[in-house]
Design an enzyme around this catalytic site. Sequence first.
Site, short mmCIF file in Angstrom:
data_model
loop_
_atom_site.label_atom_id
_atom_site.label_comp_id
_atom_site.label_asym_id
_atom_site.label_seq_id
_atom_site.Cartn_x
_atom_site.Cartn_y
_atom_site.Cartn_z
N SER A 178 -3.58 -3.30 -0.56
CA SER A 178 -2.49 -4.13 -0.07
C SER A 178 -3.01 -5.48 0.38
O SER A 178 -3.99 -5.56 1.12
CB SER A 178 -1.82 -3.40 1.10
OG SER A 178 -0.79 -4.18 1.64
N ASN A 237 -7.82 3.95 8.80
CA ASN A 237 -7.32 2.73 9.43
C ASN A 237 -7.42 2.75 10.95
O ASN A 237 -7.41 1.71 11.58
CB ASN A 237 -5.86 2.47 9.01
CG ASN A 237 -5.00 3.71 9.10
OD1 ASN A 237 -5.34 4.76 8.56
ND2 ASN A 237 -3.89 3.60 9.78
N THR A 293 11.85 -8.19 -10.81
CA THR A 293 11.32 -9.52 -11.15
C THR A 293 9.95 -9.73 -10.51
O THR A 293 9.74 -9.47 -9.33
CB THR A 293 12.31 -10.61 -10.66
OG1 THR A 293 13.55 -10.37 -11.31
CG2 THR A 293 11.80 -12.00 -11.01
N CYS A 316 1.88 2.02 12.87
CA CYS A 316 2.95 2.83 12.28
C CYS A 316 3.42 3.91 13.23
O CYS A 316 4.52 4.41 13.12
CB CYS A 316 2.47 3.46 10.99
SG CYS A 316 1.52 2.33 10.02
N GLY A 353 0.82 -1.21 0.00
CA GLY A 353 0.00 0.00 0.00
C GLY A 353 0.85 1.26 0.00
O GLY A 353 0.54 2.25 -0.67
N HIS A 401 -1.98 -7.84 2.44
CA HIS A 401 -1.94 -8.36 3.83
C HIS A 401 -3.05 -7.80 4.71
O HIS A 401 -3.18 -8.21 5.86
CB HIS A 401 -0.55 -8.14 4.46
CG HIS A 401 -0.22 -6.74 4.88
ND1 HIS A 401 -0.32 -6.35 6.19
CD2 HIS A 401 0.20 -5.67 4.19
CE1 HIS A 401 0.07 -5.08 6.29
NE2 HIS A 401 0.37 -4.64 5.09
N GLN A 448 -7.78 -0.21 3.57
CA GLN A 448 -8.66 -0.81 4.59
C GLN A 448 -9.99 -1.30 3.99
O GLN A 448 -10.79 -1.91 4.70
CB GLN A 448 -8.95 0.21 5.69
CG GLN A 448 -7.74 0.55 6.56
CD GLN A 448 -7.30 -0.60 7.45
OE1 GLN A 448 -8.12 -1.44 7.86
NE2 GLN A 448 -6.03 -0.67 7.75
#
Length: 393
Positions: free
Chosen positions: A200, A152, A238, A326, A71, A202, A180
């Site tokens: 994102s 979030n 990659t 965070c 994200g 996860h 979120q």
Amino acid sequence: MKTVYADNAATTALCPEALEVMVNCLKDNYGNASSMHHSGQAAAEVVLQARQDIADCIGADVNEIYFTSGGTESDNWAITNAARLGAKKGKKHIISTSFEHHAVLHTLMKLEKEGFEVTYLDVHEDGYVRIDEFKKAIKNETCLVTIMFANNEIGTVQPIEEIGAICKEKGIYFHTDAVQVVGHLPVNVKEQNIDMLSFSAHKFHGPKGIGVLYCRKGIPLISFMQGGAQERNKRPGTTNTPAIAATAAALKKSCAEMDKNIAYVSALRDKLIEEIVKVIPRARVNGGRTARLPGNVSFCFEGIEGESLLLYLDLKGICGSSGSACTSGSLDPSHVLLALGLPHEIAHGSLRLSLSEYNTEDEIDYIIEQLPLVVNRLRDMSPVWERIMKGEN
Ligand SMILES: *Cc1c(COP(=O)(O)O)cnc(C)c1O
């Protein structure tokens, strides 16, 4: 000891479907998706299918999906790109909000240092932007609007479709941090008038370190790294085939089960909120209740410190957070709670519990049993609470 994982806004457990395709890719389908030989082409096929599945889940075209490292990268890329496009036309004004994720806020601060002007909309006490204030903030020089889909920390969901419609009419790029939201609430980039969307894996039971940027066809996208020709020349490196395949598996599952999950998780959320405000005095629910993420519960408890609360809850096996993962490690209260206009001493006593469909009713009952005990115990030791009770505060 019982463990209750209630920090799903920080990250989620990997779902079995994602794990399985990921392991299969790592073991058997390890070719480089850019290689000509059959092993590479098998990987490329997996990536193409995943890209199509992900596009379908958000109402996008397969060629509008770009894989990133998460994200954070998607936010940085979308905002920086739109700012560069604006600057070329002499438009250097951006509209955002005061409670964005740091991936957005810090990118905007960097652009401010480069001469961009940013208007941060007030999110008021309830955590919602006001459309009339947003309209007033628009200038002839506005090149970009970046407003998070849902916050979030406090879970409030913004009127994205309406904001997007206004941007469309005015010819302003519209980006939203939907980290979120994707996999949790319905997203359709076309119907919701979204030009760029970050998310994102996860946060919806996919793996960490993989994200997506949706960028509408027709918006020039400039690579901000130099390297190979991956992601249609836009994002070198990659191709992360296992993570991409797992992202698609997790998102497909989340989207297929979305209605069921919304009903189940929001019932757990409401039970938790209602029981806690009933038994704990001076508990404040952060963020409005009208448009809220299904899994978000956010409180401030007067007279105590969120950090101590977390440690004590952890001793009871309960994983929560005080605001966002965070900002932990810094002593300042969260910028999100301050943006709501909360005084520092109240914002310090914050607790976020974020639920998912993996949580059970039993776990919620356990939190409802333990949390009041912990809060009372901390308040008993708190000189601040003593002053509040004496009516001196
Ligand atoms: C988690 C989160 C991010 C960052 O995503 P990563 O994949 O961890 O970089 C950005 N915005 C919001 C709203 C988030 O919740």
